[in-house]
Design a protein around this motif. Sequence first.
Motif, PDB file in Angstrom:
ATOM      1  N   GLN A 394      34.252  59.660  71.829  1.00  0.00           N
ATOM      2  CA  GLN A 394      35.152  60.112  70.776  1.00  0.00           C
ATOM      3  C   GLN A 394      34.471  59.835  69.439  1.00  0.00           C
ATOM      4  N   ASP A 395      34.022  60.886  68.789  1.00  0.00           N
ATOM      5  CA  ASP A 395      33.263  60.745  67.553  1.00  0.00           C
ATOM      6  C   ASP A 395      34.064  61.105  66.315  1.00  0.00           C
ATOM      7  N   ALA A 396      35.310  61.503  66.500  1.00  0.00           N
ATOM      8  CA  ALA A 396      36.219  61.762  65.386  1.00  0.00           C
ATOM      9  C   ALA A 396      37.635  61.628  65.902  1.00  0.00           C
ATOM     10  N   LYS A 397      38.590  61.504  64.997  1.00  0.00           N
ATOM     11  CA  LYS A 397      39.976  61.327  65.426  1.00  0.00           C
ATOM     12  C   LYS A 397      40.477  62.503  66.244  1.00  0.00           C
ATOM     13  N   ASP A 398      39.893  63.669  66.029  1.00  0.00           N
ATOM     14  CA  ASP A 398      40.385  64.864  66.710  1.00  0.00           C
ATOM     15  C   ASP A 398      39.299  65.553  67.529  1.00  0.00           C
ATOM     16  N   HIS A 399      38.269  64.795  67.939  1.00  0.00           N
ATOM     17  CA  HIS A 399      37.173  65.434  68.688  1.00  0.00           C
ATOM     18  C   HIS A 399      36.529  64.471  69.676  1.00  0.00           C
ATOM     19  N   CYS A 400      36.208  64.977  70.857  1.00  0.00           N
ATOM     20  CA  CYS A 400      35.461  64.238  71.875  1.00  0.00           C
ATOM     21  C   CYS A 400      34.293  65.077  72.366  1.00  0.00           C
ATOM     22  N   THR A 401      33.197  64.406  72.666  1.00  0.00           N
ATOM     23  CA  THR A 401      32.078  65.029  73.354  1.00  0.00           C
ATOM     24  C   THR A 401      31.983  64.430  74.750  1.00  0.00           C
ATOM     25  N   ILE A 402      31.899  65.291  75.764  1.00  0.00           N
ATOM     26  CA  ILE A 402      31.680  64.819  77.135  1.00  0.00           C
ATOM     27  C   ILE A 402      30.221  65.086  77.478  1.00  0.00           C
TER      28      ILE A 402
END
Length: 467
Positions: A394-402
């Motif tokens: 989770q690199d931002a409050k509203d974004h995840c990278t898998i």
Amino acid sequence: MTAGIVQRVYDGSPVWFQNLLVSAYGYNLYRKRYTGGYRELLEQVRRARHWDADEIEAYQSERLHEMVRHCRHSVPYYQSLFAKLGLTEQDFTATRDLTKLPILDKATLRAEPERFRAAGEQPFMIQHTSGSTGTPLALAVNRRTYQLAMALLVEFEEYHGVPFGARRATFAGRMIQPAECTTPPFARFNRAENQMLFSSYHLNDNSFPWYQQALEHFQPMELIGYPSAIADLANHYQQAGTRPGFQPQAVVTNSETLLDWQRTVIESVFGCPVRDYYGTAEYALFAGQDSEGLYRLNPVLGITEAIPDETTGAETATLVATTLTNTTMPLLRYRIGDTAQLPEPAYQPVRPASLARINGRIDDYVETPDGRRIGRLDHIFKGLNGIAEAQIVQDAKDHCTIKVVVQPDLDPAELRTLEDNLSKRTAGMLAITIQQVDRIPRGANGKFRAVIRELSAPQGTQAMDQA
């Protein structure tokens, strides 16, 4: 001789001499771990496995009373605290009396560690935490506590059919040889404990045949180490379409949160149960899985409390531990920084006898913009094929990278399903990017984290690694 000089001597030595150095170090550890009062502690641990609730309460209440008395007379931090609260050891005659004390946070311990040291006591050993918050911590441990921790692991292995001294293959974070050196052998032998130490940093498609041959030659009765490393080994067997040429009695995992998909691949490949155990660098808690999969909390080492955490769901609890043995640097009601799930029926005991599962560090959660923390996300991979390894960032409050390491037979539709699974569990509040990578990077200590939240968050604790 400093550690740096010893490391340079080791790195510059031929393999045969490195094996001698590893064994010499192993014999030194053996003397520290398994001599003196160790046998008595091991017998106590064996008996404690069969204690009922009344016996546990009687033992822990007496030890708590003694520990509070010791703290009030010998430990500066607690001398001030008890005076401020107007409490003495007479106020602590049952484990429920612990709630008279405030919870001790890691920040307080880091700010003034010397005030937690007992006057006149010299530590048997110093346990260093990883310092994940940027402030490393040195924890002073007495001999009884250190050897008790060793006895707990030995008894745990015995319980699962692995006798002391049996051949053991370890896959953990040790640097057997520099990562840039790709010439085998990728293991060293510790003769003191009949232990083959395998490098977790050199395993890949090219080196796997060497690992396969070395394990078949060694014939270990036990595999022990990080679940991520052993799952990686299992994946290589699957991708090669081959089976191990040895049959372990058990696979014992530690130091990382064991994920469901890791358990599945390990048990499928090695044909034996995976038994996980959990401990802390502070030597205040030990919980090992029993034959039903529950993490049984050992009553001798410390008292564990499970405090409800409303941000992570009704069945999730924050773990708080009180040492019963470490008089050198005692910690009372210490917030470990990890969370767990209690057995059914959900949420009854504040001082449970067992835990259903270890959820991991408090920062190993995805947090939605509305403040919900979503843990144990490994089930988003359940039923998917072609994914060897994955990590959620989770690199931002509203974004995840898998990040995913894929196998050659991956169906692209599986990645769309993976994205949909995570979106459903986060109420569609997060944008999701799937990134294919060659390998998931490990931390400096070789550990794998399934979830990383690159946001400001409380930090957890380093699990006790005794493999």
